[in-house]
Each structure stands twice: as structure tokens, then as C-alpha cells.
Design an enzyme around this catalytic site. Structure first.
Site, PDB file in Angstrom:
ATOM      1  N   HIS A  27      37.280  47.956  35.266  1.00 27.45           N
ATOM      2  CA  HIS A  27      38.094  47.870  36.734  1.00 27.45           C
ATOM      3  C   HIS A  27      38.843  47.789  36.244  1.00 27.45           C
ATOM      4  CE1 HIS A  27      34.707  44.859  38.551  1.00 27.45           C
ATOM      5  NE2 HIS A  27      34.877  46.136  38.895  1.00 27.45           N
ATOM      6  N   CYS A  48      40.427  38.123  36.628  1.00 22.57           N
ATOM      7  CA  CYS A  48      38.938  38.309  37.333  1.00 22.57           C
ATOM      8  C   CYS A  48      38.660  37.086  37.931  1.00 22.57           C
ATOM      9  CB  CYS A  48      37.805  38.749  36.486  1.00 22.57           C
ATOM     10  SG  CYS A  48      37.859  40.376  35.808  1.00 22.57           S
TER      11      CYS A  48
END
Length: 274
Positions: free
Chosen positions: A171, A267
Site C-alpha cells: 500500500h 493503517c
């Protein structure tokens, strides 16, 4: 380079307690179902992060965890919010698919009216990073390149596509952090990106803080900044000095149990930009 302390701006974050966090499957290189998770420790580490945000004057909204969705603690992946407009997520892996609906239900229940359910795969702020000038958009492992045009059309902001090439940094938020959104200031790890994307980043952000391999491998770029305080994994010690040199206040956090799921500070933190 700037050395005086910066001004923090109040932020609003969405988080989800890791009440059901576990690692029973592997969808990124950090996840190993053979390694047991200490749920009590994971919850204590998450609470420490939440409490630190509150102590810094930020607002934290809570998303209810669901028993069959162990990765919901990684709330950054559930949507991207800019100017109060919500671009929902569409997850690449079936294990996380139902998280998207849980996030959209939360937004509808909390007064958000401009909501777009995406046609193309995007994993929220996992692959979208917001500055005043750009929407930086990762691709290569999770989010579809088609999601970039979709985001640009919805938000009316220029989207800069960036190719991720190292599976450890699956990511964008594992390889790049926005330090000062108003000033378009970032830090990133060049090794996570393709040569062309590295060239784009160097052109757009010539004064960016460049992270080394050791700090990147500690997920040191999976950090959250309020414009002054930078909350980041405590093992990324090589970033502390450079951040202080630029007037930031690094705040080391221990989220070692959640790292077993492939995530850390960012996150766990979705920013609600109103």
C-alpha cells in the site's frame, strides 16, 4: 531546512478497536498465520495510540468491530474523505470485502451525505494520500489504476499515480507519509517505487524527507502527522533526527502486535477531512 517547531492542526480520525484481530490468512508479506497474536497486547497498543491522539487534542470516532472481519482495525483502508466527501473502498481480497459496507454504513449514520460507492478496486487511504495540491495514488498490488480516474472525477483534485514494486510495501501508506498537507511536504522510501514514479516524486517534492531501507522495513512510513507531531513506529529510529531537524516532533509508538497484520499507525487511522 526549517528547524523551528511547527503548528499542529486539530484532526478528526476514525478508528476501529482490534477486538477480533487475528491472523488466520495471509494477503501481504507481513502476515504469517503460524505466528500467534496476543489480542490483549494488541488492544493495549491500539488504546495507547487512540489515547495519544486524544491527548494531542484530536477527535477520535469509533467504528464498531465485527467478529468475522479481523482486519477492520486497519481503518485507513475503508474510505477516503476529502472536504466531507466520502469515496468508499472496494477491497482486492475477498477476506476484507465486507469491510467496505461497514464503513459506508458508519458514514451514512453519522451525517455524511456525499458518498460514492466505487466501481473500481481501491483500498482507501491505504493507497490514497492527500496534500493541498495532489491526491497521491498507489497502484501495483491492491488498488486498480482505474480507481485513480474515479477518484479524480469525484474529488475534483489532480491524481498522481505511483507504481509500487516491492510487495513489502503493498500500500502507498507503507512507503509514503504526508508530513504537512498544507505545504505539500512528504517523506517516502524510494525503493518501494518504480524508477518513473521515483522521478515523479523527486520532481514534485524535491525537498521530501527520504527514508532509508531500515526505517522503511520497520514500517516507519506508516505514520500520521498533524503538521507538527508525527506518530510513527518506535523502531524507525533513523527518522527521528531528520524529523526534528525539520521542526517536527516525532512520537514513537509500539504497535508490534498489529504489525503482524501488516499495519501500524497510519493503517489504524483514517482521517476525516471536513
Amino acid at each position: 531546512m526549517r528547524s523551528s517547531p511547527r503548528e499542529a492542526s486539530p484532526r478528526r480520525y476514525l478508528m476501529c478497536p482490534p477486538a477480533h484481530f487475528r491472523v488466520t490468512y495471509s494477503i501481504n508479506p507481513w502476515m504469517d498465520p503460524a505466528k500467534p497474536v496476543d489480542l490483549r497486547l494488541a488492544l493495549a497498543q491500539w488504546e495507547d495510540l487512540r489515547d495519544r491522539y486524544l491527548a494531542l487534542g484530536h477527535t477520535v470516532d469509533l467504528l464498531d468491530p465485527q467478529p468475522d472481519l479481523p482486519d477492520m482495525v486497519f481503518a485507513a483502508n475503508g474510505a477516503t474523505v476529502v472536504d466531507g466527501r466520502v469515496l468508499g473502498a472496494r477491497f482486492a481480497h475477498p477476506e476484507r470485502t465486507a469491510e467496505a459496507a461497514a464503513h459506508l454504513e458508519w458514514f451514512r449514520a453519522h451525517g455524511f451525505t456525499e458518498i460514492h460507492e466505487p466501481e473500481h478496486v481501491n483500498e482507501g487511504e491505504g493507497d490514497f494520500a492527500v496534500t493541498s495540491s495532489y491526491l497521491l495514488a498507489g497502484r501495483g498490488f491492491r488498488s486498480s489504476p482505474l480507481s485513480h480516474d474515479e477518484a479524480q472525477e469525484f474529488f475534483g483534485r489532480p491524481v498522481i499515480g505511483l507504481d509500487l514494486v516491492d510487495p513489502r510495501y503493498y500500500h502507498l501508506d507503507t512507503a509514503l507519509c504526508v508530513l504537512d498537507d498544507a505545504a505539500d511536504e512528504i517523506m517516502y522510501y524510494p525503493g518501494a517505487f518504480s524508477p518513473g514514479s521515483r522521478a515523479v516524486l523527486a520532481r514534485l517534492f524535491p525537498d521530501a524527507l527520504i527514508a532509508g531501507e531500515r526505517d522503511a522495513a520497520a514500517l516507519g512510513l506508516n505514520a500520521v502527522s498533524d503538521g507538527r507531531h508525527v506518530l510513527l513506529p518506535q523502531a524507525a529510529t533513523g527518522l527521528f533526527g531528520p524529523l526534528r531537524d525539520r521542526g517536527f516532533d516525532p512520537v514513537p509508538m509500539d504497535l508490534g502486535e498489529l504489525l503482524k497484520g501488516g499495519g501500524s499507525v497510519k493503517c489504524c487511522t483514517q482521517e476525516l477531512r471536513m
